[in-house]
Enzyme design. Structure first.
Site, short mmCIF file in Angstrom:
data_model
loop_
_atom_site.label_atom_id
_atom_site.label_comp_id
_atom_site.label_asym_id
_atom_site.label_seq_id
_atom_site.Cartn_x
_atom_site.Cartn_y
_atom_site.Cartn_z
N ARG A 155 0.84 -1.22 0.00
CA ARG A 155 0.00 0.00 0.00
C ARG A 155 0.87 1.26 0.00
NH1 ARG A 155 -2.04 0.93 6.15
NH2 ARG A 155 -0.66 -0.55 7.17
N GLU A 187 -19.04 4.40 0.00
CA GLU A 187 -18.29 3.82 -1.12
C GLU A 187 -19.10 3.79 -2.41
OE1 GLU A 187 -18.66 2.37 1.86
OE2 GLU A 187 -16.68 2.48 2.75
N ARG A 208 -1.94 -4.77 3.26
CA ARG A 208 -1.61 -3.99 4.44
C ARG A 208 -0.21 -4.25 5.01
NH1 ARG A 208 -2.49 -5.27 10.19
NH2 ARG A 208 -2.45 -3.33 11.35
N SER A 216 -4.70 4.87 5.77
CA SER A 216 -4.53 3.45 5.45
C SER A 216 -4.10 3.24 4.01
CB SER A 216 -5.85 2.70 5.68
OG SER A 216 -6.21 2.75 7.03
N ASP A 265 -7.88 -7.48 12.18
CA ASP A 265 -9.26 -7.00 12.02
C ASP A 265 -10.24 -8.14 11.73
OD1 ASP A 265 -8.88 -4.39 12.65
OD2 ASP A 265 -8.83 -3.65 10.59
#
Lengths: 318, 280
Positions: free
Chosen positions: A14, A62, A171, A41, A121
């Site tokens: 990312r 979104e 990530r 993020s 998560d």
């Protein structure tokens, strides 16, 4: 060639996206960026600060983001949307299907935190179906780069391609092993190691895992051809068929469900043109869970040992 | 000054086109199409500065997005009568190999259509995107969009409704076809829309209302809406229409939302609509 692709440090893919977006933003005034409340993020701060008039904070909405991106593209802009892979695909599938893909809009759907390596998560955020959903859409290009440098290069390359693109990255901090000067060509597989016993086709984070497996297998006398399929659609049929015509067996590796992923695309190609024994390294019809990225790769059958076992199994079937 | 009589004549022909397209296709959505015929005629023949030599980007011209894509026979008629394509092409509506898809699409290259619509709730967002691009480009032309009222039950509409005022998208005029009907019945029976003017106002929009079946009022309200652009707020026009307006047996009911008239019904309908510009 295995010596060429060694880790030179770790950075998240990312971050490669963020760096690539900033650089293409400098080069191309038509590039605009949208975010659905995940600026940090997605590593888009640098673009936002440099080009505030070309940056749009959409909020946690979104569906609206995809529609606005379609509108910006209609007017000639090159919009890059940013959110997690789950919210970039499943949540907005119909918006992408109608307003972007069917309408042939030049929107770049940039999706971070794909797969189980999102980590703690948990399964709500760990999408493992996105490649399948996106590759089914007519006209959609699907790209899953493997490290920081490749993600940066891909982020810049897609601006030059007219049409909708799904760019998938992740990530975690991850080994960097693709040299910075490696040219990124959409739809062109990247040969990482020549071999004669088995073809390993890998995408995304699993490319590094495949290389690690190939190193271990080489030490055991197994000659592995390792090919980085960064573009899942359009697939580089020629590179795949050339390799399999030599090795006669295949392992695919991806951080995605078996159903609908890279492995399925390759199986379809081989079934039509060159049937060969094949093993999948992919998630087997399961959701993920909380854990560290490495723990999850191990638990869900996506680790180095899983690639090694898949190679050994497929060699027995030759 | 607008020639109201001339616009009404065009609208009458547009209504004939709608009835005949849907009849020949044996399917389609005449109700909402007829109800919005005055509005869309006024928009294309009086209000918008647009170029039938179609350019996808719509740079330096006013552009329109039809979010409730099922009233495509109306849009196709207005586009054809405006010169975007030959009027004779209306005969291909919903047929195989036609550019006039059941719901509007760009895929076949139909001039005038900039995004596909049909799956509801998406057009407002797309219109906002074009409006933002116009601002970046220093292009002071306007973006228009039409949505249905039942369509307001889609969540994406309210995402867009929240976005536009926050970001001062004031080059945007949205019209809601407030006919009170949807496929399964009255809005109030299916899922009530509540106090629509208050809702849009609470979201931060400049709210206008009009009778969408009175050409004089439609033209005046659209001119008023244009005057209100550039003042920091997006504009919504809540347009009261009668579904099926112009054909007596199609009015005041949801039953003609998505049903084609048979030969006899078509004849009855056309007898009520003057042929002013020649049928396709």
């Amino acid at each position: 060639m295995l010596d060429k692709y060694v880790s030179t440090g770790k950075k998240a893919t990312r971050n490669g996206f963020g760096a690539g977006l900033y650089e293409i933003g400098q080069q191309n005034d038509e590039v605009v960026a949208l975010i659905a409340d995940l600026l940090g993020s997605l590593k888009m701060q640098q673009f936002k600060e440099a080009f505030p008039e070309r940056f749009f904070q959409i909020g946690i909405a979104e569906a609206n983001m995809m529609g606005i991106a379609a509108g910006l593209a209609t007017a000639g802009k090159i919009p890059y949307t940013g959110t997690f892979a789950n919210f970039s695909t499943g949540r907005v599938y119909d918006q992408i299907r109608q307003s972007i893909a069917y309408s042939d809009k030049n929107v770049k759907i940039c999706a971070s935190h794909a797969g189980v390596t999102l980590g703690e998560d948990g399964a709500t955020h760990q999408i493992l179906e996105d490649i399948g959903m996106m590759k089914m859409l007519p006209g959609m290009t699907v790209i899953n780069p493997c490290d920081y440098n490749q993600t940066k290069a891909a982020t810049m390359a897609i601006a030059e391609h007219h049409g909708p693109v799904y760019l998938r990255f992740g990530r975690p901090s991850w080994p960097m092993f693709i040299p910075e000067d490696t040219k990124f060509e959409i739809g062109k597989a990247l040969l990482l190691n020549e071999g004669t016993d088995v073809s390993i086709f890998a995408t995304g984070h699993l490319v590094w895992i495949a290389l690690e497996a190939a190193r271990a297998l080489t030490a055991e006398g197994v000659s592995c051809e390792v090919i980085n399929i960064h573009t899942i659609k359009p697939l580089d049929n020629e590179a795949i068929l050339d390799s399999v015509s030599k090795t006669k067996c295949v392992v695919t590796a991806e951080e995605h469900q078996r159903n609908g992923g890279l492995g399925d695309s390759i199986a379809q190609l081989l079934a039509q043109h060159q049937p060969a024994p094949m093993e999948y390294v992919a998630v087997n019809d399961s959701f993920g869970e909380s854990g560290t990225p490495m723990e999850l790769l191990d638990k869900y059958g996506l680790g180095t040992k899983d690639v090694i076992n898949a190679v050994k199994n497929v060699l027995k079937r030759k | 000054m607008a020639d109201i009589q001339q616009l009404e004549k065009i609208a009458s022909q547009v209504r004939r086109d709608i009835v005949r397209q849907v009849h020949f296709a044996t399917c389609g959505h005449p109700g909402g199409s007829l109800g919005c015929a005055d509005f869309l005629t006024a928009l294309y023949f009086e209000i918008m500065n647009h170029n039938p030599e179609f350019n996808m980007s719509g740079k330096n011209e006013d552009v329109f997005f039809l979010s409730n894509g099922h009233i495509s026979p109306l849009w196709y008629s207005v586009l054809a009568r405006s010169g975007y394509f030959e009027v004779s092409e209306l005969a291909t509506f919903r047929k195989l190999n036609s550019r006039l898809q059941g719901h509007p699409a760009t895929h076949e290259g139909l001039p005038g259509v900039r995004v596909a619509s049909g799956s509801l709730g998406q057009g407002l967002s797309v219109a906002i995107g074009v409006a933002l691009a116009k601002k970046i480009n220093g292009d002071d032309s306007l973006v228009f969009a039409l949505t249905g009222d039942g369509e307001l039950q889609e969540g994406q509409i309210w995402e867009a409704a929240m976005y536009a005022p926050h970001n001062k998208v004031d080059n945007l005029i949205v019209t809601v076809d407030w006919n009170g009907q949807q496929i399964d019945g009255a809005n109030d029976d299916v899922l009530t829309l509540g106090d629509l003017p208050l809702k849009w106002k609470a979201f931060g929009w400049e709210v206008l209302q009009m009778n969408g079946n009175d050409m004089t009022e439609v033209v005046a309200t659209l001119h008023e809406a244009k005057k209100k652009t550039g003042q920091g707020k997006p504009i919504v026009i809540l347009m009261k229409t009668v579904m099926g307006f112009g054909v007596d047996f199609m009015m005041h009911t949801h039953k003609w939302h998505g049903v084609a008239p048979n030969a006899e019904q078509t004849e009855t309908a056309l007898a009520q609509l003057e042929e002013t510009l020649g049928d396709f």
